[in-house]
Design an enzyme around this catalytic site. Structure first.
Site, short mmCIF file in Angstrom:
data_model
loop_
_atom_site.label_atom_id
_atom_site.label_comp_id
_atom_site.label_asym_id
_atom_site.label_seq_id
_atom_site.Cartn_x
_atom_site.Cartn_y
_atom_site.Cartn_z
CB CYS A 112 50.88 66.37 52.33
SG CYS A 112 49.61 65.20 52.87
CB CYS A 113 50.06 67.30 47.15
SG CYS A 113 48.60 68.16 47.78
CB CYS A 194 42.80 65.52 51.38
SG CYS A 194 43.71 64.47 50.23
CB CYS A 197 43.75 70.24 52.23
SG CYS A 197 45.22 69.64 53.10
CB CYS A 220 47.16 68.16 44.28
SG CYS A 220 46.88 67.31 42.70
#
Length: 226
Positions: A112-113, A194, A197, A220
């Site tokens: 995702c990062c 985010c 998280c 990240c």
């Protein structure tokens, strides 16, 4: 792009309290800032704005930020007079193909990062020789050895002018300059990424304990542990 050996050696000779001024002056047009517009971002951005408010400032809009972060970004830009803030985001096509249900962070936070931060930033990294960050040694154990000058494998440099600043100095500067504060700080968020998280930090935890809580993940991916 990259710094020459002579340029890098010159930067190494500059005292920490002058490194930001000298870098922005000597390498104008070759320097950019990357900012999360998070809990302590106002200090670095204010220092930059006092020297040159036209320096490019890159913000990674992951599409998963707290609404308060986006509002704070806009407020800081106006307050500090930053004139070249650029937003980087994953493309709609990439989001559709790799995270169509917006659930990637739940089962693969590294992916995702990479999608939302690392890859968008990688597209513009080659355009600048020096990237200025607000990282500090006091933020976490994984940043305890953070250097002020952090040469990268491609010949560019990450500059961390606040590397040696602790919480007391940050707070004193916030007060002295009457800088706007991220609204989530008052709710216990000392490091803000985010929304899915990030959580508030408990008493006794380090400043980044609320990021990816419960996971081995500490960065990240746009920065390596130091």
């Amino acid at each position: 792009m990259s710094l020459s050996r002579t340029e890098l050696d010159h930067l190494r000779q500059i005292p920490e309290d002058r490194i930001l001024q000298e870098t922005l002056t000597l390498l104008r047009g070759r320097v950019a800032v990357v900012s999360s517009f998070g809990a302590e971002s106002a200090v670095l951005l204010d220092l930059v704005a006092q020297i040159d408010p036209s320096v490019p400032v890159f913000f990674l809009d992951t599409k998963r930020h707290f609404p308060e972060t986006l509002e704070y970004r806009d407020r800081l830009v106006r307050s500090l007079g930053l004139s070249d803030v650029r937003t980087l985001s994953p493309t709609p096509e990439a989001l559709h193909d790799r995270d169509p249900q917006d659930q990637l962070a739940a089962f693969d936070p590294d992916a995702c990062c990479a999608l939302r931060k690392v890859e968008p930033l990688d597209l513009v990294l080659p355009d600048f020789d020096v990237w200025i960050t607000g990282r500090k040694r006091s933020q976490s154990a994984t940043r305890a050895a953070l250097p002020v000058l952090d040469p990268q494998p491609d010949g560019s440099v990450k500059l961390n002018p606040l590397a040696g600043w602790g919480p007391e100095k940050i707070e004193a500067q916030m007060q002295r300059r009457d800088l706007p504060r991220h609204p989530l700080v008052a709710k216990g968020y000392t490091s803000i990424g985010c929304a899915p998280c990030t959580r508030a930090v408990k008493d006794g935890e380090d400043g980044r304990a609320g990021r990816w809580a419960g996971l081995a993940k500490t960065e990240c991916g746009i920065h390596r542990p130091a």
